[in-house]
Design a protein around this motif. Structure first.
Motif, PDB file in Angstrom:
ATOM      1  N   ILE A   1     -10.674  -2.525   0.235  1.00  0.00           N
ATOM      2  CA  ILE A   1     -10.059  -1.553   1.109  1.00  0.00           C
ATOM      3  C   ILE A   1      -8.640  -1.958   1.469  1.00  0.00           C
ATOM      4  N   ALA A   2      -8.075  -2.891   0.735  1.00  0.00           N
ATOM      5  CA  ALA A   2      -6.743  -3.391   1.052  1.00  0.00           C
ATOM      6  C   ALA A   2      -5.698  -2.290   1.008  1.00  0.00           C
ATOM      7  N   GLY A   3      -5.862  -1.291   0.180  1.00  0.00           N
ATOM      8  CA  GLY A   3      -4.884  -0.217   0.083  1.00  0.00           C
ATOM      9  C   GLY A   3      -5.041   0.857   1.130  1.00  0.00           C
ATOM     10  N   PHE A   4      -6.094   0.819   1.910  1.00  0.00           N
ATOM     11  CA  PHE A   4      -6.370   1.877   2.886  1.00  0.00           C
ATOM     12  C   PHE A   4      -5.391   1.891   4.040  1.00  0.00           C
ATOM     13  N   ASP A   5      -4.678   0.824   4.271  1.00  0.00           N
ATOM     14  CA  ASP A   5      -3.824   0.740   5.458  1.00  0.00           C
ATOM     15  C   ASP A   5      -2.409   1.247   5.239  1.00  0.00           C
ATOM     16  N   PHE A   6      -2.050   1.612   4.048  1.00  0.00           N
ATOM     17  CA  PHE A   6      -0.682   2.034   3.781  1.00  0.00           C
ATOM     18  C   PHE A   6      -0.500   3.520   4.069  1.00  0.00           C
ATOM     19  N   GLY A   7       0.494   3.830   4.898  1.00  0.00           N
ATOM     20  CA  GLY A   7       0.831   5.209   5.175  1.00  0.00           C
ATOM     21  C   GLY A   7      -0.055   5.890   6.196  1.00  0.00           C
ATOM     22  N   GLN A   8      -0.878   5.154   6.905  1.00  0.00           N
ATOM     23  CA  GLN A   8      -1.756   5.755   7.902  1.00  0.00           C
ATOM     24  C   GLN A   8      -1.245   5.449   9.304  1.00  0.00           C
ATOM     25  N   GLY A   9      -1.523   6.380  10.215  1.00  0.00           N
ATOM     26  CA  GLY A   9      -1.179   6.159  11.606  1.00  0.00           C
ATOM     27  C   GLY A   9      -2.109   5.141  12.235  1.00  0.00           C
ATOM     28  N   GLY A  11      -4.207   5.334  14.694  1.00  0.00           N
ATOM     29  CA  GLY A  11      -5.550   5.813  14.973  1.00  0.00           C
ATOM     30  C   GLY A  11      -6.409   5.972  13.744  1.00  0.00           C
ATOM     31  N   GLU A  12      -5.788   5.946  12.570  1.00  0.00           N
ATOM     32  CA  GLU A  12      -6.510   6.154  11.316  1.00  0.00           C
ATOM     33  C   GLU A  12      -6.618   4.885  10.482  1.00  0.00           C
ATOM     34  N   ASN A  13      -6.071   3.811  10.972  1.00  0.00           N
ATOM     35  CA  ASN A  13      -5.991   2.579  10.210  1.00  0.00           C
ATOM     36  C   ASN A  13      -7.258   1.751  10.384  1.00  0.00           C
ATOM     37  N   TYR A  14      -7.743   1.142   9.314  1.00  0.00           N
ATOM     38  CA  TYR A  14      -8.933   0.306   9.355  1.00  0.00           C
ATOM     39  C   TYR A  14      -8.649  -1.102   9.871  1.00  0.00           C
ATOM     40  N   LEU A  31     -10.154  -6.390  10.063  1.00  0.00           N
ATOM     41  CA  LEU A  31     -10.591  -5.050  10.438  1.00  0.00           C
ATOM     42  C   LEU A  31     -10.501  -4.822  11.946  1.00  0.00           C
ATOM     43  N   ASP A  32     -10.219  -3.583  12.303  1.00  0.00           N
ATOM     44  CA  ASP A  32     -10.178  -3.167  13.700  1.00  0.00           C
ATOM     45  C   ASP A  32     -11.532  -2.547  14.043  1.00  0.00           C
ATOM     46  N   TYR A  33     -12.421  -3.356  14.600  1.00  0.00           N
ATOM     47  CA  TYR A  33     -13.778  -2.898  14.903  1.00  0.00           C
ATOM     48  C   TYR A  33     -13.830  -1.937  16.083  1.00  0.00           C
ATOM     49  N   SER A  34     -12.716  -1.747  16.776  1.00  0.00           N
ATOM     50  CA  SER A  34     -12.685  -0.786  17.877  1.00  0.00           C
ATOM     51  C   SER A  34     -12.401   0.628  17.375  1.00  0.00           C
ATOM     52  N   CYS A  35     -11.995   0.761  16.131  1.00  0.00           N
ATOM     53  CA  CYS A  35     -11.646   2.048  15.542  1.00  0.00           C
ATOM     54  C   CYS A  35     -12.892   2.754  15.013  1.00  0.00           C
ATOM     55  N   TYR A  36     -13.074   3.989  15.451  1.00  0.00           N
ATOM     56  CA  TYR A  36     -14.240   4.768  15.032  1.00  0.00           C
ATOM     57  C   TYR A  36     -14.340   4.870  13.515  1.00  0.00           C
ATOM     58  N   GLU A  37     -13.212   5.114  12.837  1.00  0.00           N
ATOM     59  CA  GLU A  37     -13.247   5.275  11.379  1.00  0.00           C
ATOM     60  C   GLU A  37     -13.623   3.972  10.673  1.00  0.00           C
ATOM     61  N   THR A  38     -13.220   2.842  11.222  1.00  0.00           N
ATOM     62  CA  THR A  38     -13.624   1.556  10.647  1.00  0.00           C
ATOM     63  C   THR A  38     -15.132   1.382  10.762  1.00  0.00           C
ATOM     64  N   LEU A  39     -15.680   1.655  11.941  1.00  0.00           N
ATOM     65  CA  LEU A  39     -17.132   1.547  12.124  1.00  0.00           C
ATOM     66  C   LEU A  39     -17.872   2.510  11.206  1.00  0.00           C
TER      67      LEU A  39
END
Length: 109
Positions: A1-9, A11-14, A31-39
């Motif tokens: 998931i290393a590429g998932f963080d590019f270009g995201q705001g 609130g949408e970042n893992y 990982l940001d475990y406080s983020c709903y999308e990450t969970l």
């Protein structure tokens, strides 16, 4: 998931942002475990492996890195209870592990 963080705001970042989002000894993102999308992403993976491959449990590696904001780097644990449960404890990561445990027990009683 290393590429998932590019270009995201934010609130949408893992991943956590800045220094908090980098593990220097592993040269990896955290990982940001406080983020709903990450969970949602992580728990959907737990469910996938349970459903698709009939796994009956999981082994989590690098748990000290998940559980503490200092990731266990340059910290020695002597057994004192306060070392394990302090302001350094990553409560969001603990919640994720609790959710993963609950999901696993619900799907594989």
């Amino acid at each position: 998931i290393a590429g998932f963080d590019f270009g995201q705001g934010l609130g949408e970042n893992y991943f956590l942002q800045g220094e908090a989002g980098y593990h220097r000894q592993w040269d990896s993102r955290l990982l940001d475990y406080s983020c709903y999308e990450t969970l949602r992403y992580l728990l959907s993976n737990v469910r996938y492996w349970l459903d698709e491959y009939q796994f009956d449990g999981f082994r989590f590696d690098g748990v000290t890195s998940m559980l503490y904001h200092h990731h266990g780097i340059d910290v020695g644990f002597t057994g004192d209870y306060n070392e394990y449960f302090s302001m350094s404890t990553n409560i969001d990561a603990i919640v994720y592990l609790m959710l993963a445990n609950k999901l696993t027990h619900d799907l594989v009683p």
